[in-house]
Every structure is written in C-alpha cells, then in structure tokens.
Motif scaffolding. Structure first.
Motif, PDB file in Angstrom:
ATOM      1  N   GLU A  40       0.839  -1.199   0.000  1.00  0.00           N
ATOM      2  CA  GLU A  40       0.000   0.000   0.000  1.00  0.00           C
ATOM      3  C   GLU A  40       0.869   1.243   0.000  1.00  0.00           C
ATOM      4  O   GLU A  40       2.055   1.186   0.302  1.00  0.00           O
ATOM      5  CB  GLU A  40      -0.888   0.016   1.255  1.00  0.00           C
ATOM      6  CG  GLU A  40      -1.748  -1.205   1.428  1.00  0.00           C
ATOM      7  CD  GLU A  40      -2.330  -1.307   2.829  1.00  0.00           C
ATOM      8  OE1 GLU A  40      -1.854  -0.603   3.744  1.00  0.00           O
ATOM      9  OE2 GLU A  40      -3.244  -2.110   3.014  1.00  0.00           O
ATOM     10  N   ARG A  41       0.250   2.366  -0.315  1.00  0.00           N
ATOM     11  CA  ARG A  41       0.895   3.677  -0.165  1.00  0.00           C
ATOM     12  C   ARG A  41       0.322   4.294   1.096  1.00  0.00           C
ATOM     13  O   ARG A  41      -0.881   4.231   1.352  1.00  0.00           O
ATOM     14  CB  ARG A  41       0.602   4.591  -1.358  1.00  0.00           C
ATOM     15  CG  ARG A  41       1.209   4.103  -2.644  1.00  0.00           C
ATOM     16  CD  ARG A  41       2.643   4.550  -2.738  1.00  0.00           C
ATOM     17  NE  ARG A  41       3.315   3.880  -3.848  1.00  0.00           N
ATOM     18  CZ  ARG A  41       4.568   4.034  -4.132  1.00  0.00           C
ATOM     19  NH1 ARG A  41       5.319   4.833  -3.406  1.00  0.00           N
ATOM     20  NH2 ARG A  41       5.121   3.396  -5.122  1.00  0.00           N
ATOM     21  N   GLY A  42       1.187   4.917   1.887  1.00  0.00           N
ATOM     22  CA  GLY A  42       0.732   5.571   3.103  1.00  0.00           C
ATOM     23  C   GLY A  42       0.160   6.940   2.798  1.00  0.00           C
ATOM     24  O   GLY A  42       0.165   7.397   1.646  1.00  0.00           O
ATOM     25  N   THR A  43      -0.306   7.634   3.825  1.00  0.00           N
ATOM     26  CA  THR A  43      -0.872   8.971   3.653  1.00  0.00           C
ATOM     27  C   THR A  43       0.164   9.962   3.145  1.00  0.00           C
ATOM     28  O   THR A  43      -0.186  10.965   2.540  1.00  0.00           O
ATOM     29  CB  THR A  43      -1.472   9.490   4.974  1.00  0.00           C
ATOM     30  OG1 THR A  43      -0.462   9.457   5.986  1.00  0.00           O
ATOM     31  CG2 THR A  43      -2.650   8.628   5.408  1.00  0.00           C
ATOM     32  N   SER A  44       1.441   9.663   3.360  1.00  0.00           N
ATOM     33  CA  SER A  44       2.503  10.541   2.873  1.00  0.00           C
ATOM     34  C   SER A  44       2.762  10.346   1.379  1.00  0.00           C
ATOM     35  O   SER A  44       3.477  11.132   0.767  1.00  0.00           O
ATOM     36  CB  SER A  44       3.803  10.269   3.640  1.00  0.00           C
ATOM     37  OG  SER A  44       4.278   8.975   3.309  1.00  0.00           O
ATOM     38  N   GLY A  45       2.202   9.270   0.813  1.00  0.00           N
ATOM     39  CA  GLY A  45       2.421   8.959  -0.590  1.00  0.00           C
ATOM     40  C   GLY A  45       3.547   7.969  -0.827  1.00  0.00           C
ATOM     41  O   GLY A  45       3.747   7.491  -1.936  1.00  0.00           O
ATOM     42  N   HIS A  48       4.132   1.905   2.270  1.00  0.00           N
ATOM     43  CA  HIS A  48       3.818   1.652   3.675  1.00  0.00           C
ATOM     44  C   HIS A  48       4.432   0.319   4.096  1.00  0.00           C
ATOM     45  O   HIS A  48       4.371  -0.661   3.362  1.00  0.00           O
ATOM     46  CB  HIS A  48       2.296   1.623   3.864  1.00  0.00           C
ATOM     47  CG  HIS A  48       1.871   1.644   5.285  1.00  0.00           C
ATOM     48  ND1 HIS A  48       2.002   2.760   6.080  1.00  0.00           N
ATOM     49  CD2 HIS A  48       1.327   0.681   6.066  1.00  0.00           C
ATOM     50  CE1 HIS A  48       1.536   2.481   7.292  1.00  0.00           C
ATOM     51  NE2 HIS A  48       1.129   1.238   7.305  1.00  0.00           N
ATOM     52  N   GLU A  55       4.621   0.926  12.300  1.00  0.00           N
ATOM     53  CA  GLU A  55       4.097   1.208  10.970  1.00  0.00           C
ATOM     54  C   GLU A  55       4.804   2.441  10.455  1.00  0.00           C
ATOM     55  O   GLU A  55       4.962   3.416  11.193  1.00  0.00           O
ATOM     56  CB  GLU A  55       2.596   1.473  11.005  1.00  0.00           C
ATOM     57  CG  GLU A  55       1.784   0.257  11.346  1.00  0.00           C
ATOM     58  CD  GLU A  55       0.304   0.493  11.132  1.00  0.00           C
ATOM     59  OE1 GLU A  55      -0.069   1.014  10.067  1.00  0.00           O
ATOM     60  OE2 GLU A  55      -0.443   0.151  12.044  1.00  0.00           O
ATOM     61  N   ASP A  57       5.833   4.915   6.748  1.00  0.00           N
ATOM     62  CA  ASP A  57       5.925   5.248   5.333  1.00  0.00           C
ATOM     63  C   ASP A  57       7.386   5.595   5.108  1.00  0.00           C
ATOM     64  O   ASP A  57       7.951   6.435   5.824  1.00  0.00           O
ATOM     65  CB  ASP A  57       5.060   6.456   4.972  1.00  0.00           C
ATOM     66  CG  ASP A  57       3.566   6.195   5.139  1.00  0.00           C
ATOM     67  OD1 ASP A  57       3.181   5.044   5.417  1.00  0.00           O
ATOM     68  OD2 ASP A  57       2.797   7.149   4.999  1.00  0.00           O
ATOM     69  N   GLU A  66       9.321   8.729   6.569  1.00  0.00           N
ATOM     70  CA  GLU A  66       8.491   9.908   6.344  1.00  0.00           C
ATOM     71  C   GLU A  66       7.328  10.008   7.321  1.00  0.00           C
ATOM     72  O   GLU A  66       6.840  11.092   7.596  1.00  0.00           O
ATOM     73  CB  GLU A  66       7.954   9.902   4.910  1.00  0.00           C
ATOM     74  CG  GLU A  66       9.037   9.973   3.848  1.00  0.00           C
ATOM     75  CD  GLU A  66       9.744  11.311   3.805  1.00  0.00           C
ATOM     76  OE1 GLU A  66       9.221  12.305   4.348  1.00  0.00           O
ATOM     77  OE2 GLU A  66      10.842  11.377   3.229  1.00  0.00           O
ATOM     78  N   SER A  67       6.867   8.876   7.829  1.00  0.00           N
ATOM     79  CA  SER A  67       5.750   8.833   8.762  1.00  0.00           C
ATOM     80  C   SER A  67       5.950   7.603   9.635  1.00  0.00           C
ATOM     81  O   SER A  67       6.421   6.571   9.144  1.00  0.00           O
ATOM     82  CB  SER A  67       4.441   8.734   7.972  1.00  0.00           C
ATOM     83  OG  SER A  67       3.349   8.518   8.825  1.00  0.00           O
ATOM     84  N   GLU A  74       2.389   8.164  18.007  1.00  0.00           N
ATOM     85  CA  GLU A  74       3.499   8.899  17.412  1.00  0.00           C
ATOM     86  C   GLU A  74       4.749   8.717  18.265  1.00  0.00           C
ATOM     87  O   GLU A  74       4.673   8.403  19.448  1.00  0.00           O
ATOM     88  CB  GLU A  74       3.139  10.384  17.309  1.00  0.00           C
ATOM     89  CG  GLU A  74       2.049  10.645  16.296  1.00  0.00           C
ATOM     90  CD  GLU A  74       1.726  12.118  16.142  1.00  0.00           C
ATOM     91  OE1 GLU A  74       2.432  12.965  16.721  1.00  0.00           O
ATOM     92  OE2 GLU A  74       0.756  12.417  15.437  1.00  0.00           O
TER      93      GLU A  74
END
Length: 95
Positions: A40-45, A48, A55, A57, A66-67, A74
């Motif tokens: 998958e792609r994460g919310t950051s693009g 993932h 977890e 990105d 990146e995430s 967090e």
C-alpha cells in the motif's frame, strides 16, 4: 515486479546522541523493528511498511522514514527514527 525494498530495519535512537564514539547507530538504538512492505501507499504517498508494532511510510530512494507509528502512537519526543545501514543493524534482515 517492484524495485522497492520489501523490508527495512528501523532504529529508534535518542536525538541527543551527537557523537557515537565509534559505536554504530544500531548499538545506541533503544528499539529496533523489521518492517515489511504492505503493498500500500501511506498517507505521505510513500510505500507503507509494517512489523513488530511499528508502521512507517518510507521513501526507499533516500531511505528516509516519512511517517511513523510505534505501538499505535506517534514517536516520543527526544527520539528519532532512522533506517539501519545495509547489513549493519541489530539482527539486520533484508529480502
């Protein structure tokens, strides 16, 4: 077929460590986790990855986290996440 790495080892290291004194970042890590590609792609693009309660990105071109979520939260202040050097992390494993 993808050319993106299928796994990375993420190291959680205290930010205040400026001089490793000859030690590797892996030796100073408070926690490490091997994460596997989810496809998958994460919310950051970025791709993932997930594993061992982590977890992330990750930009595979720059090997930058990146995430990040650790155990669903967090990252705590004072910690930084980095990718273990190729073949140089604690129990490093690559596919």
């Amino acid at each position: 077929m993808t050319t993106e790495p299928q796994s990375f080892e993420i190291l959680l290291v205290p930010e205040h460590i400026q001089n490793l004194g000859g030690a590797s970042a892996a030796d100073r890590a408070l926690r490490s986790a091997v994460v596997e590609a989810t496809g998958e792609r994460g919310t950051s693009g970025y791709p993932h990855y997930r594993g061992q309660g982590v977890e992330a990105d990750i930009d595979p071109a720059t090997r930058t986290v990146e995430s990040l979520l650790v155990d669903g939260a967090e990252l705590d202040y004072g910690l930084t996440a980095m990718i273990a050097p190729e073949g140089g992390g604690r129990g490093a494993r690559r596919k």
